[in-house]
Motif scaffolding. Structure first.
Motif, PDB file in Angstrom:
ATOM      1  N   LEU A  23       0.847  -1.192   0.000  1.00 30.20           N
ATOM      2  CA  LEU A  23       0.000   0.000   0.000  1.00 30.20           C
ATOM      3  C   LEU A  23       0.880   1.238   0.000  1.00 30.20           C
ATOM      4  O   LEU A  23       1.943   1.245   0.632  1.00 30.20           O
ATOM      5  CB  LEU A  23      -0.887   0.026   1.256  1.00 30.20           C
ATOM      6  N   ASP A  24       0.419   2.286  -0.669  1.00 32.42           N
ATOM      7  CA  ASP A  24       1.165   3.538  -0.583  1.00 32.42           C
ATOM      8  C   ASP A  24       0.677   4.310   0.640  1.00 32.42           C
ATOM      9  O   ASP A  24      -0.313   3.946   1.268  1.00 32.42           O
ATOM     10  CB  ASP A  24       1.065   4.349  -1.872  1.00 32.42           C
ATOM     11  N   ALA A  25       1.383   5.369   0.972  1.00 30.22           N
ATOM     12  CA  ALA A  25       1.082   6.140   2.185  1.00 30.22           C
ATOM     13  C   ALA A  25      -0.350   6.658   2.210  1.00 30.22           C
ATOM     14  O   ALA A  25      -0.976   6.729   3.266  1.00 30.22           O
ATOM     15  CB  ALA A  25       2.069   7.299   2.329  1.00 30.22           C
ATOM     16  N   GLY A  26      -0.893   6.991   1.056  1.00 36.31           N
ATOM     17  CA  GLY A  26      -2.248   7.516   1.001  1.00 36.31           C
ATOM     18  C   GLY A  26      -3.327   6.508   1.349  1.00 36.31           C
ATOM     19  O   GLY A  26      -4.462   6.878   1.667  1.00 36.31           O
ATOM     20  N   ALA A  27      -3.007   5.221   1.316  1.00 41.28           N
ATOM     21  CA  ALA A  27      -3.988   4.173   1.617  1.00 41.28           C
ATOM     22  C   ALA A  27      -4.024   3.819   3.099  1.00 41.28           C
ATOM     23  O   ALA A  27      -4.887   3.069   3.545  1.00 41.28           O
ATOM     24  CB  ALA A  27      -3.684   2.921   0.802  1.00 41.28           C
ATOM     25  N   LEU A  28      -3.091   4.366   3.877  1.00 45.44           N
ATOM     26  CA  LEU A  28      -2.998   4.062   5.306  1.00 45.44           C
ATOM     27  C   LEU A  28      -3.370   5.274   6.137  1.00 45.44           C
ATOM     28  O   LEU A  28      -3.167   6.411   5.725  1.00 45.44           O
ATOM     29  CB  LEU A  28      -1.563   3.648   5.649  1.00 45.44           C
ATOM     30  N   ARG A  29      -3.887   5.008   7.329  1.00 41.22           N
ATOM     31  CA  ARG A  29      -4.173   6.047   8.299  1.00 41.22           C
ATOM     32  C   ARG A  29      -3.551   5.628   9.624  1.00 41.22           C
ATOM     33  O   ARG A  29      -3.623   4.456   9.990  1.00 41.22           O
ATOM     34  CB  ARG A  29      -5.681   6.233   8.461  1.00 41.22           C
ATOM     35  N   ARG A  36      -1.005   2.411  24.312  1.00 39.53           N
ATOM     36  CA  ARG A  36      -0.775   1.424  23.254  1.00 39.53           C
ATOM     37  C   ARG A  36      -2.090   0.971  22.626  1.00 39.53           C
ATOM     38  O   ARG A  36      -2.143   0.660  21.448  1.00 39.53           O
ATOM     39  CB  ARG A  36      -0.041   0.205  23.815  1.00 39.53           C
ATOM     40  N   ARG A  37      -3.144   0.911  23.424  1.00 42.08           N
ATOM     41  CA  ARG A  37      -4.445   0.462  22.914  1.00 42.08           C
ATOM     42  C   ARG A  37      -5.053   1.447  21.929  1.00 42.08           C
ATOM     43  O   ARG A  37      -5.832   1.054  21.072  1.00 42.08           O
ATOM     44  CB  ARG A  37      -5.417   0.253  24.077  1.00 42.08           C
ATOM     45  N   THR A  38      -4.709   2.705  22.073  1.00 43.96           N
ATOM     46  CA  THR A  38      -5.307   3.723  21.211  1.00 43.96           C
ATOM     47  C   THR A  38      -4.363   4.219  20.117  1.00 43.96           C
ATOM     48  O   THR A  38      -4.632   5.224  19.470  1.00 43.96           O
ATOM     49  CB  THR A  38      -5.801   4.927  22.056  1.00 43.96           C
ATOM     50  N   THR A  39      -3.255   3.510  19.917  1.00 46.76           N
ATOM     51  CA  THR A  39      -2.328   3.832  18.835  1.00 46.76           C
ATOM     52  C   THR A  39      -2.379   2.683  17.835  1.00 46.76           C
ATOM     53  O   THR A  39      -2.063   1.541  18.176  1.00 46.76           O
ATOM     54  CB  THR A  39      -0.899   4.037  19.377  1.00 46.76           C
ATOM     55  N   PHE A  40      -2.827   2.994  16.625  1.00 46.59           N
ATOM     56  CA  PHE A  40      -3.031   1.946  15.624  1.00 46.59           C
ATOM     57  C   PHE A  40      -2.949   2.531  14.222  1.00 46.59           C
ATOM     58  O   PHE A  40      -2.985   3.737  14.042  1.00 46.59           O
ATOM     59  CB  PHE A  40      -4.398   1.276  15.821  1.00 46.59           C
ATOM     60  N   TYR A  41      -2.834   1.637  13.235  1.00 43.70           N
ATOM     61  CA  TYR A  41      -2.946   2.059  11.844  1.00 43.70           C
ATOM     62  C   TYR A  41      -4.080   1.274  11.207  1.00 43.70           C
ATOM     63  O   TYR A  41      -4.439   0.192  11.681  1.00 43.70           O
ATOM     64  CB  TYR A  41      -1.630   1.906  11.080  1.00 43.70           C
ATOM     65  N   SER A  42      -4.658   1.849  10.172  1.00 44.07           N
ATOM     66  CA  SER A  42      -5.787   1.186   9.533  1.00 44.07           C
ATOM     67  C   SER A  42      -5.736   1.389   8.025  1.00 44.07           C
ATOM     68  O   SER A  42      -5.084   2.304   7.522  1.00 44.07           O
ATOM     69  CB  SER A  42      -7.104   1.708  10.103  1.00 44.07           C
ATOM     70  N   PHE A  43      -6.425   0.495   7.334  1.00 45.42           N
ATOM     71  CA  PHE A  43      -6.518   0.560   5.880  1.00 45.42           C
ATOM     72  C   PHE A  43      -7.679  -0.326   5.440  1.00 45.42           C
ATOM     73  O   PHE A  43      -8.212  -1.099   6.231  1.00 45.42           O
ATOM     74  CB  PHE A  43      -5.210   0.093   5.214  1.00 45.42           C
ATOM     75  N   THR A  44      -8.058  -0.183   4.191  1.00 48.25           N
ATOM     76  CA  THR A  44      -9.084  -1.041   3.607  1.00 48.25           C
ATOM     77  C   THR A  44      -8.373  -2.063   2.728  1.00 48.25           C
ATOM     78  O   THR A  44      -7.549  -1.696   1.878  1.00 48.25           O
ATOM     79  CB  THR A  44     -10.069  -0.209   2.762  1.00 48.25           C
TER      80      THR A  44
END
Length: 75
Positions: A23-29, A36-44
């Motif tokens: 995935l490129d940077a634009g596809a990730l959030r 630690r529980r509230t730090t995450f990355y997401s994508f479709t």
């Protein structure tokens, strides 16, 4: 890596369909929270369309922010 080397691609996988892809940077959030529980990355997932959310430790945060992923900071 030099700035002229092109866009950064991140390797990822989907826990639902088990597809592996880049995935490129634009596809990730990236969301950086106060724990630690509230730090995450997401994508479709591009293969099955599932919304994927994975925990992001310090190293993942460094890699994603360094690669230009959009970041949301919460208190």
């Amino acid at each position: 890596m030099s700035p002229t080397s092109g866009p950064v691609a991140f390797k990822a996988s989907c826990p639902d369909c088990r597809a592996r892809f880049e995935l490129d940077a634009g596809a990730l959030r990236l969301a950086i929270g106060g724990s630690r529980r509230t730090t995450f990355y997401s994508f479709t997932c591009p293969a099955c369309g599932a919304a994927v959310r994975k925990p992001a430790g310090e190293r993942i945060v460094e890699l994603l922010t360094g690669g230009g992923v959009s970041t949301l900071r919460s208190i």
